[in-house]
Design an enzyme around this catalytic site. Structure first.
Site, PDB file in Angstrom:
ATOM      1  N   GLY A  90       4.449 -25.808  29.289  1.00  0.00           N
ATOM      2  CA  GLY A  90       4.244 -27.124  29.891  1.00  0.00           C
ATOM      3  C   GLY A  90       5.223 -27.409  31.011  1.00  0.00           C
ATOM      4  O   GLY A  90       5.724 -28.531  31.141  1.00  0.00           O
ATOM      5  N   ALA A  91       5.475 -26.410  31.858  1.00  0.00           N
ATOM      6  CA  ALA A  91       6.561 -26.514  32.837  1.00  0.00           C
ATOM      7  C   ALA A  91       6.106 -26.963  34.217  1.00  0.00           C
ATOM      8  O   ALA A  91       6.887 -26.900  35.168  1.00  0.00           O
ATOM      9  CB  ALA A  91       7.278 -25.167  32.954  1.00  0.00           C
ATOM     10  N   ASN A  92       4.879 -27.432  34.350  1.00  0.00           N
ATOM     11  CA  ASN A  92       4.415 -27.833  35.676  1.00  0.00           C
ATOM     12  C   ASN A  92       4.721 -29.292  35.997  1.00  0.00           C
ATOM     13  O   ASN A  92       4.562 -29.733  37.133  1.00  0.00           O
ATOM     14  CB  ASN A  92       2.909 -27.570  35.821  1.00  0.00           C
ATOM     15  CG  ASN A  92       2.081 -28.415  34.879  1.00  0.00           C
ATOM     16  OD1 ASN A  92       2.311 -28.392  33.679  1.00  0.00           O
ATOM     17  ND2 ASN A  92       1.133 -29.169  35.405  1.00  0.00           N
ATOM     18  N   THR A  93       5.189 -30.050  35.005  1.00  0.00           N
ATOM     19  CA  THR A  93       5.456 -31.466  35.258  1.00  0.00           C
ATOM     20  C   THR A  93       6.493 -31.970  34.260  1.00  0.00           C
ATOM     21  O   THR A  93       6.782 -31.328  33.252  1.00  0.00           O
ATOM     22  CB  THR A  93       4.163 -32.298  35.127  1.00  0.00           C
ATOM     23  OG1 THR A  93       4.416 -33.647  35.547  1.00  0.00           O
ATOM     24  CG2 THR A  93       3.658 -32.313  33.698  1.00  0.00           C
ATOM     25  N   GLY A  94       7.069 -33.133  34.557  1.00  0.00           N
ATOM     26  CA  GLY A  94       7.908 -33.845  33.606  1.00  0.00           C
ATOM     27  C   GLY A  94       9.108 -33.071  33.107  1.00  0.00           C
ATOM     28  O   GLY A  94       9.826 -32.395  33.853  1.00  0.00           O
ATOM     29  N   GLY A 137       9.331 -30.434  31.167  1.00  0.00           N
ATOM     30  CA  GLY A 137       9.242 -28.985  31.296  1.00  0.00           C
ATOM     31  C   GLY A 137       9.572 -28.515  32.690  1.00  0.00           C
ATOM     32  O   GLY A 137      10.251 -27.496  32.872  1.00  0.00           O
ATOM     33  N   SER A 145      10.600 -35.278  18.837  1.00  0.00           N
ATOM     34  CA  SER A 145      10.581 -36.647  19.349  1.00  0.00           C
ATOM     35  C   SER A 145      11.120 -37.582  18.281  1.00  0.00           C
ATOM     36  O   SER A 145      11.035 -37.285  17.076  1.00  0.00           O
ATOM     37  CB  SER A 145       9.142 -37.046  19.702  1.00  0.00           C
ATOM     38  OG  SER A 145       9.017 -38.448  19.883  1.00  0.00           O
ATOM     39  N   TYR A 174       0.546 -38.204  15.928  1.00  0.00           N
ATOM     40  CA  TYR A 174       1.663 -37.749  16.763  1.00  0.00           C
ATOM     41  C   TYR A 174       2.915 -37.577  15.912  1.00  0.00           C
ATOM     42  O   TYR A 174       3.640 -36.578  16.043  1.00  0.00           O
ATOM     43  CB  TYR A 174       1.918 -38.748  17.884  1.00  0.00           C
ATOM     44  CG  TYR A 174       3.036 -38.344  18.820  1.00  0.00           C
ATOM     45  CD1 TYR A 174       2.883 -37.273  19.700  1.00  0.00           C
ATOM     46  CD2 TYR A 174       4.248 -39.028  18.829  1.00  0.00           C
ATOM     47  CE1 TYR A 174       3.909 -36.899  20.557  1.00  0.00           C
ATOM     48  CE2 TYR A 174       5.280 -38.670  19.685  1.00  0.00           C
ATOM     49  CZ  TYR A 174       5.099 -37.601  20.549  1.00  0.00           C
ATOM     50  OH  TYR A 174       6.126 -37.235  21.400  1.00  0.00           O
TER      51      TYR A 174
END
Length: 309
Positions: A22-26, A28, A146, A172
């Site tokens: 998940g490294a394309n945004t935020g 990550g 979280s 969640y």
């Protein structure tokens, strides 16, 4: 221990291979960007290849992109095969990708989306890559949980996939509790296998795209109060980065922001809920996760425990 730990405290990472999901945004993106800037060879493991390439173009250092869809065991196995072929050794596996508060949906394999993506997908990926980490001195598996692991959270063995009823917040919570239980059980099994350790982290309340599925009644107040209640993605990534790189980190630790309520602040070791430390539930979850994913780990099982009457 440094109370104001920042990215400037990260040791040189040259010669290390880091895979960040998940490294394309935020969070990550920031985690991968900083690791690459400190010298690591970073793999962005992402569902959207084009977004991954765009993210890589905004980073400096050695950065590559690997397609990975955590909602598909077929994709996970394919990605793991590619990563194993490209990297005889892996120093860091950072299980960062996740979804939050989604309407009820299922993965390609029929798992509830939040449990399937956040826990089962990362469980399978870790198991398929672990033998690339075990021989590497100082290697780590870092899984992002979280504070939501405390909210209406339990492992619902009678309805893991939420087929009978569904609460996006409780689902969640289950997924994030599972992330912690996975980390603790993995660490217990790693203790007799070289120097690899398992660590968990959480970002506090960070201003990222992850909240896009938050119910409207909650999203609007958070938006209005964002300057007071959230921190930047750069700050939110620090607990993960500390868990991944600080030489003082010990296996089985959990890192989060050090401010009040762990909402924001510099990263430090924090405590997780009492439920997260239930060894019998950890082991039961592990066994079921192996059965659901078809992935077994190259590790000896920890001694079995049972609930006290």
């Amino acid at each position: 221990m440094n109370s104001n730990w920042t990215e400037q405290d990260i040791p040189d990472q040259h010669g290390r291979v880091a895979i960040v999901t998940g490294a394309n945004t935020g969070l990550g993106f920031e985690t991968a960007r900083i690791l690459a800037a400190r010298g690591a060879a970073v793999v962005l493991a992402v569902r959207n290849l084009e977004k991954g390439r765009q993210a890589a173009s905004r980073m400096t250092g050695e950065v590559t992109v690997q397609p990975l869809d955590l909602t598909s065991l077929e994709s996970i196995r394919s990605a793991a095969a590619d990563l194993r072929a490209a990297h005889p050794r892996i120093d860091l596996l950072i299980n960062n990708a996740g979804v939050m508060y989604t309407p009820r949906q299922t993965t390609a394999d029929g798992f509830e989306l939040q449990f399937g993506t956040n826990h089962l997908g990362h469980f399978a990926l870790t198991g398929l890559l672990l033998d690339r980490l075990l021989p590497v001195p100082g290697s780590r598996v870092v899984t992002v949980s979280s504070t939501g692991h405390r909210i209406r959270a339990a492992i619902h063995f009678d309805d893991l996939q939420w087929e009978h009823s569904y609460s996006r917040m409780a689902a969640y919570g289950q997924a994030k509790l599972a992330n912690l239980m996975f980390t603790y059980e993995l660490q217990r099994r790693l203790t007799t296998h070289g120097t690899t350790v398992a660590v968990a982290a959480h970002p506090g309340v960070s201003n990222t795209e992850l909240v896009r599925n938050t119910p409207t009644a909650l999203r609007l107040p958070v938006t209005w109060l964002a300057p007071l209640l959230t921190q930047t993605a750069e700050m939110g990534a620090l607990p993960t980065l500390r868990a991944a790189t600080d030489p003082a980190v010990a296996g089985g630790q959990y890192y989060g922001p050090g401010g009040r309520g762990e909402i924001r602040g510099y990263p430090k070791p924090v405590a997780s809920s009492p439920d997260s430390h239930d060894r019998a539930v950890q082991q039961r979850l592990w066994t079921i996760s192996e059965e659901l994913t078809g992935v077994t780990f190259p590790l000896s099982p920890a001694p079995a425990v049972t609930h006290r009457p």
